[in-house]
Write an enzyme that holds these catalytic residues in place. Sequence first.
Site, PDB file in Angstrom:
ATOM      1  N   SER A  53       5.771  -4.181  -3.819  1.00 44.70           N
ATOM      2  CA  SER A  53       4.409  -4.570  -3.495  1.00 44.70           C
ATOM      3  C   SER A  53       4.244  -5.098  -2.069  1.00 44.70           C
ATOM      4  O   SER A  53       3.134  -5.136  -1.563  1.00 44.70           O
ATOM      5  CB  SER A  53       3.946  -5.649  -4.466  1.00 44.70           C
ATOM      6  OG  SER A  53       4.701  -6.828  -4.284  1.00 44.70           O
ATOM      7  N   SER A  90      10.096  -5.847  -4.982  1.00 43.61           N
ATOM      8  CA  SER A  90       8.996  -5.770  -4.018  1.00 43.61           C
ATOM      9  C   SER A  90       9.333  -6.114  -2.573  1.00 43.61           C
ATOM     10  O   SER A  90       8.483  -5.968  -1.696  1.00 43.61           O
ATOM     11  CB  SER A  90       7.843  -6.675  -4.469  1.00 43.61           C
ATOM     12  OG  SER A  90       7.167  -6.097  -5.546  1.00 43.61           O
ATOM     13  N   LYS A 150       2.925 -12.140   3.950  1.00 47.87           N
ATOM     14  CA  LYS A 150       2.332 -11.427   2.803  1.00 47.87           C
ATOM     15  C   LYS A 150       1.201 -12.259   2.210  1.00 47.87           C
ATOM     16  O   LYS A 150       1.328 -13.479   2.080  1.00 47.87           O
ATOM     17  CB  LYS A 150       3.407 -11.164   1.740  1.00 47.87           C
ATOM     18  CG  LYS A 150       2.927 -10.317   0.565  1.00 47.87           C
ATOM     19  CD  LYS A 150       4.045 -10.094  -0.457  1.00 47.87           C
ATOM     20  CE  LYS A 150       3.598  -9.194  -1.593  1.00 47.87           C
ATOM     21  NZ  LYS A 150       4.658  -8.992  -2.604  1.00 47.87           N
TER      22      LYS A 150
END
Lengths: 478, 108
Positions: free
Chosen positions: A154, A178, A79
């Site tokens: 997210s 997330s 990420k």
Amino acid sequence: MNIERMTIETAREQVARKQTTATALAESFYKRIEAEDSRIGAYLALSRERAFAKASEIDRLVADGAPLPALAGVPVGIKDVLMTKDIVTTAGSKILKNFKAPYDCTAVARLERAGAVILGKLNCDEFAMGSSNENSGYHPVHNPHDLTRVPGGSSGGSAASVAAGMAVATLGSDTGGSIRQPAAFCGVVGLMPTYGRVSRYGLIAFASSLDHIGPFTHTVKDAAIMLGVIAGRDPLDSTSADVPVPDYVAEVGRPVKGMKIGVPDEYFAEGLDSEVRAAVEKSIDDLRAAGCEIVRITLPSTKYAIPTYYIVATAEASSNLARFDGVRYAYRAEGAATLSEMYRRSRDEGFGAEVKRRILLGTYALSAGYYDAYYLKAQRVRTLLAREFETAFAQVDAILTPTTPTPAFKLGEKTNNPLEMYLNDIFTVTADLVGIPGISVPCGKTRAGLPIGVQLLGKHFDEGTLFRVASAVEHAAS
Amino acid sequence: MKVTENDVTYVADLANLELTDSERQRMAKDLNSILDYIDMLNELDTSNVEPFAEVASKFAGNQSSGSERFAYAMRADKVLPGLPHEAAMQNAPDTDGTYFKVPKVIEK
């Protein structure tokens, strides 16, 4: 070679047994990314040079007959809120458009030290603020199961890339859900470890009392392997706990007979999608059939978690994001006449709408005259939430809930109403506030083919129990 | 209405944001709807509840007391290599090679 649902074990074995090479494996994944990712949008950047350097190092180890580390040759994605040395790290924000990280995040360094091949950086909501990945400063991510739908957020890119076979495993971050929410939306396993279990050194901070790093994988066993690699005390992060790291993989597949699983009434109330309810109830039946005792419990303050979260998280974010001032790194607006004007214009032009909204809310909650009414109040409610979980865990070994109230929603469906978007995290956000670990495991699909996730919550530093119960859920669902 | 556009301007100023007129309008509307929702917290009596401190405090050295419990978080007072100057400067928007350069600090 089928790489679509390749597990860590398979990847490592194929490399170790010379059925393939780490280099060939990385090439196959890059080919798949080239073929698939234009529709999905999971990757923001590819790190080919670094990936092939690591892959050839692994291939030399194999050729020499040397012992191979736990993740030898396993292709992973990261990420983009996690720093990767000399590779552009944007946190999904325009303000960090060309930012090259000066050092590696500890979790990334540990993966690589264990032999993982880092394919690239994954799309996410800007500074991890969002539940749909639509707040990315670059482009949205599409759900591989239905391209008109969101992958969740997210960590949308981290979930979608595993689901679409564009990485064997990935790292994401979880501040209010997330990791677990996108894992549920994309039909993969997502783990948020206990607060302090995994070092956050090199994680671009959003809300420091809530931020966690954790893995996305195809299987529960892979999640256990990943956590074993990244967990443990790190002298570079004073909030990483000095708690021993047990053998998580040994917990996978252990019998669950006699374990007590709590099912909280508040998570099955009005607003829960009927197909999600049915799939989660099926998992409860499966665990009962495997010998678990199902215990009805109550967590009465559940509905207060979202308002608590949006005070605590935004307050911390307003402070953490003050560092983006255009002085030492990141975007600087051109032509400002004074320092003050430069700060303002750089932040105005660099941050997206949701980030500004949260900075404003957090600044408001901390400002003179409002601190007691908002921030302190929220921190007191947080204590109440923690007490309720303590009471519950005195009775049960783990708690089972739906991960999300609905399956993945359509792109654009909730972008005009921030509050409605926030409510998506209603089942995940409490674990962040309380610091306990949670895992989302696929437990079925809707008639339209959208994945459904079941969430298991555990005691502090008791990820082992989560892996044990999660593997039973996984076994029954497959 | 809890938050007026003037309040938004004041808070934006604290946060070093400027915002356009339309952004200010939109933010006032959004903040009001979020804060109305947050008002729900006032249903709870928290007068005798301590504010949450830190998750890990429960697990930090249970045998000891006070700040001793966090002794593990301290490192030895030893000089270690830090980020090299060159690496720290590599993302600088403006530099003379040694320092970060910024516009004039003293206004007027």
